[in-house]
Write an enzyme that holds these catalytic residues in place. Structure first.
Site, PDB file in Angstrom:
ATOM      1  N   SER A  12      13.686  -3.071  16.684  1.00 31.56           N
ATOM      2  CA  SER A  12      13.156  -1.967  15.901  1.00 31.56           C
ATOM      3  C   SER A  12      11.668  -2.197  15.627  1.00 31.56           C
ATOM      4  CB  SER A  12      13.993  -1.894  14.629  1.00 31.56           C
ATOM      5  OG  SER A  12      13.255  -1.524  13.543  1.00 31.56           O
TER       6      SER A  12
ATOM      7  N   GLN B 201      11.844  -8.133  15.294  1.00 29.41           N
ATOM      8  CA  GLN B 201      12.879  -9.154  15.401  1.00 29.41           C
ATOM      9  C   GLN B 201      13.517  -9.146  16.790  1.00 29.41           C
ATOM     10  OE1 GLN B 201      16.298  -8.152  12.958  1.00 29.41           O
ATOM     11  NE2 GLN B 201      16.864 -10.284  12.701  1.00 29.41           N
ATOM     12  N   GLY B 202      13.495 -10.284  17.476  1.00 33.91           N
ATOM     13  CA  GLY B 202      14.113 -10.373  18.805  1.00 33.91           C
ATOM     14  C   GLY B 202      15.380 -11.194  18.774  1.00 33.91           C
ATOM     15  N   TYR B 203      16.458 -10.558  18.401  1.00 31.28           N
ATOM     16  CA  TYR B 203      17.749 -11.251  18.293  1.00 31.28           C
ATOM     17  C   TYR B 203      18.712 -10.793  19.384  1.00 31.28           C
ATOM     18  CZ  TYR B 203      17.392 -13.773  13.840  1.00 31.28           C
ATOM     19  OH  TYR B 203      17.092 -14.653  12.851  1.00 31.28           O
TER      20      TYR B 203
ATOM     21  N   GLU C 114      18.095 -11.285   4.231  1.00 34.33           N
ATOM     22  CA  GLU C 114      18.298  -9.849   4.389  1.00 34.33           C
ATOM     23  C   GLU C 114      18.926  -9.242   3.144  1.00 34.33           C
ATOM     24  OE1 GLU C 114      19.068  -8.153   8.193  1.00 34.33           O
ATOM     25  OE2 GLU C 114      19.423 -10.107   9.068  1.00 34.33           O
TER      26      GLU C 114
ATOM     27  N   ASN D 195      30.468  -3.680  10.899  1.00 26.33           N
ATOM     28  CA  ASN D 195      31.428  -3.779   9.786  1.00 26.33           C
ATOM     29  C   ASN D 195      32.560  -4.753  10.124  1.00 26.33           C
ATOM     30  OD1 ASN D 195      29.921  -1.893   8.413  1.00 26.33           O
ATOM     31  ND2 ASN D 195      31.634  -0.497   8.034  1.00 26.33           N
TER      32      ASN D 195
END
Lengths: 393, 358
Positions: free
Chosen positions: A163, A128-130, A246, A370
């Site tokens: 990741s 994932q390239g965010y 997700e 969070n």
């Protein structure tokens, strides 16, 4: 309301359990019980392929794309049996849980046919390239650019916290495709092959000593013109849709990993006598209760999702599990005592529980900190005013 | 597996929501608080007019023949409005004790009248936080029960004594009832003294106590869930109205984040309560674990949310006039009644295998 499963569903359970047992006591006994995502990557790829061949990879997907058309209850059962059998975490979890469902929701028929079966068969691993150095919590502030050149998209920029990029074949990238655009406008969702000279993956050395995450650099990277999900400029909409995935059935599989971690804490407490300490008992009981409430919270979300309803409690799930796991890491160290702070040998590589203590500090950050989660809950679920934007560059 | 209300349950929930919202108003609750702690007209309406009080009592015994999920729905909605009713005492504790431990004759004699509201009953667990205890001998009961919910108002008492479970009727010779000024005036306690009271006993005392505690814990947890949700809803509304520094206080992140944390806890409490209700109904192996978890978690959540309600309301939240203290005090009472959260977590610790050999 009903928590139990029907006799037909129990037949499905027996079938799944038998298959998993045969594989994990047979040809794949060597990957059984692995917990880290980065150990034995080649065997993990083999395992992905084996699951795909047997139709157990993406059980909730349509058969046409390599799935099994499993009902929600069957997906829940499979997640449970998968963990019970000691099967390892899925190397391709980003492909299965994020890329796949996003392509299923936003992809063209050609894209679905091109990409989904390859994910289901374990042939193509995704990352994932965010996030970017300047776009973390403020994800819409991405600066990675892309433009059309002939039959290609050309991509320039940098992603971070990618990741598993070191094992991946494909990366999905949010890039700014409209020059001069700002924020969520002018972004596109591109599907980019990793194995090319324009893409460089550099590992990030984490506080655990491992390198699961990476920086990924795009310098004249290319992908085909049709490798875009949605229209140019739809990138934010597609990316936000993905956030919904997700919190799918995969959460149950994730919880099975948590179960193993809590069991390890309990075993350690029993072994060193801390299980008799009333304060530790209280904290273990809290962890036990928290884990069950994750499970039943997930079943509520999933039941509602199956009926086409979004349960607002879905917005609370990320902070719930991340905080639970961080607390478990601290509990683990309090149970282990100083013994948990050293490791034999010269390599800075700690066993599962001390590693959990360190690793879980990432859980409350990645995928929305969070603090961002609390903003989301307050604004979207409780209807409180949105945070004002500042104007600092 | 379907972890959402059925259509019928959703209808019951809607009925309960409307009924309590319309009838269990702050004015009526406060009137009851100043009197006996029971809004008798509300109890009358709930039991006889709505006819849903016997929701978990079999139809043959004058009830509706549904289960714990439906009972939890009513307890949740009553809790949302801090209704001054003997719902826990009569339906959550006494009725299940008689249903599980009584003879057919006893069930037929008491349960239809409890379901119809003709009898209000309560339950005395003399060994939970209660000394000196009470003992049965030759059909008479001697001793005391220190903290009996709604004990000054109820007609019938199921008393879990040291060596059996007795049914004591109000007005029995030798029964002394002392009302106690109680912090939570929506569920005031009374002390019962038994001076050799002639009583009848339940046939299966173990089953009676088990059923009463299990159902009672669930009902308290559901009450706590409804109360906590009300604390959140009312505080969200207030922080959007209250302007300071030229903006609504609900726009400050320091406030938003605390409200978000309340929701995170409440959603878990909701999962806990309905998981426990289903687990009891389905006779799942997890039922004991679930109900201890629900009682501990929902009561802690209520305590947290009611405290936040006062804090985020500021000064007005500390006044008698505002309802915040009704929630705060009921949260305290729920947490203490029939085992504190710590005690319930200790039960979970045992069930989780901490005492097994290493």
């Amino acid at each position: 309301m009903k928590l139990g499963f029907s006799p037909e569903e129990e037949v499905f359970r027996a079938e799944a359990a038998a298959w998993l047992k045969a594989e994990l006591e047979g040809a794949f006994a060597d990957v059984r019980g692995l917990t880290s995502l980065t150990e034995m990557p080649e065997r993990r790829r083999d395992w992905e392929r084996r699951l795909g061949d047997a139709g157990w990879s993406c059980v909730g997907w349509p058969r046409a794309y390599g799935g099994r058309d499993a009902t929600l209850a069957q997906q829940v059962i499979f997640a449970e049996e998968y963990a019970r059998a000691g099967a390892p975490p899925r190397l391709n979890h980003i492909g299965i849980e994020l890329a796949g469902p996003t392509i299923l929701a936003f992809g063209s028929e050609e894209q679905k046919a091109r990409f989904l079966p390859a994910i289901a068969r374990g042939e193509e691993i995704w990352c994932q390239g965010y996030s970017e150095p300047g776009a973390g919590s403020d994800l819409a502030n991405v600066r990675t650019r892309a433009w059309r050149e002939g039959g290609d998209w050309v991509i320039e920029g940098q992603k971070v916290w990618t990741s598993l990029a070191q094992f991946s074949d494909w990366i999905f990238v949010i890039a700014r495709t409209e020059e001069g655009s700002k924020g969520p406008k002018g972004l596109s969702f591109l599907l980019v092959p990793v194995d090319q000279s324009g893409v460089t993956v550099r590992p990030i050395h984490q506080i655990t000593g491992e390198a699961e995450f990476n920086e990924t650099f795009f310098d004249d990277a290319r992908t085909a013109a049709e490798s875009i999900l949605g229209e140019p400029g739809d990138g934010w909409k597609v990316a936000m849709g993905l956030l919904g995935f997700e919190r799918g059935v995969s959460t149950l599989a994730q919880q099975m990993g948590f179960r193993n971690e809590l069991d390890a804490v309990i075993a350690a407490a029993r072994a060193n006598g801390e299980a008799k300490n009333p304060l530790i008992r209280q904290r273990i009981a809290k962890a036990e209760i928290g884990l069950k409430l994750m499970r039943y919270g997930a079943l509520r979300m999933l039941t509602d999702a199956e009926g086409g309803r979004l349960n607002p409690s879905a917005l609370t799930y990320k902070i719930q599990w991340a905080t639970w796991r961080r607390d478990l890491g601290e509990l683990a160290m309090d149970v282990l005592g100083q013994a948990g702070e050293t490791v034999a040998g010269h390599e800075y590589a700690f066993p599962a529980l001390p590693n959990l203590f360190l690793y879980s500090r990432a859980d409350t950050i990645y995928g929305g900190t969070n603090e961002i989660q609390r903003n989301i809950i307050a604004e979207r679920a409780l209807g409180l005013p949105r945070e004002p934007r500042g104007d600092l560059k | 597996m379907h972890f959402a209300f059925t259509d019928e349950q959703a209808m019951i929930a809607e009925t309960a929501k409307t009924f309590f919202a319309e009838n269990a108003t702050s004015e009526r609750t406060r009137a009851a608080m100043a009197d006996t702690g029971i809004d008798k007209a509300l109890w009358q309406a709930f039991t006889s007019e709505l006819g849903l009080a016997g929701v978990a009592i079999p139809e043959a015994l004058g009830g509706v023949g549904l289960g714990m999920v439906e009972l939890a729905i009513f307890a949740e909605e009553a809790g949302r409005h801090t209704a001054a009713l003997p719902l826990l005492a009569s339906l959550g504790l006494a009725a299940p004790a008689i249903l599980a431990g009584g003879t057919d004759e006893q069930k037929a004699r008491f349960l239809p009248r409890i379901a119809s509201g003709e009898l209000m009953a309560s339950f005395a667990a003399v060994n939970m936080g209660g000394t000196p205890g009470a003992t049965l001998s030759d059909g008479t009961l001697t001793g005391a029960a220190l903290l009996v919910p709604h004990g000054a108002s109820t007609d019938l008492f199921v008393v879990a004594a040291d060596n059996g479970v007795a049914i004591v009727e109000r007005g029995a010779l030798g029964l002394g009832i002392t009302p106690l000024t109680s912090m939570d005036q929506t569920r005031p306690y009374a002390r019962l003294d038994f001076g050799g009271v002639a009583v009848e006993t339940l046939a299966d005392p173990r089953a009676a106590v088990h059923a009463a505690l299990t159902t009672g814990w669930l009902a308290i947890a559901a009450d706590a869930l409804g109360g906590a949700q009300a604390c959140l809803d009312r505080t969200v509304a207030y922080t959007q109205e209250r302007i300071q520094f030229g903006r609504s206080i609900g726009s400050f992140q320091a406030v938003k984040h605390r409200l978000a944390d309340m929701m995170v806890a409440i959603e878990q409490a909701r999962s806990a309560v309905y998981w426990a209700a289903c687990a009891i109904d389905e006779r799942s192996d997890e039922a004991a674990f679930a109900v201890h978890a629900a009682k501990a978690f929902a009561c802690d959540t209520y305590t947290h949310c009611a405290g936040e309600m006062i804090q985020l309301h500021g000064g007005i939240g500390f006044t008698w006039e505002h309802d915040a203290h009704l929630y705060f005090k009921r949260a305290r009472s729920n947490a203490s009644l029939l085992g504190t959260p710590d005690w319930h977590r200790e039960q979970v610790a045992g069930l989780a295998g901490l005492d097994d050999a290493a």
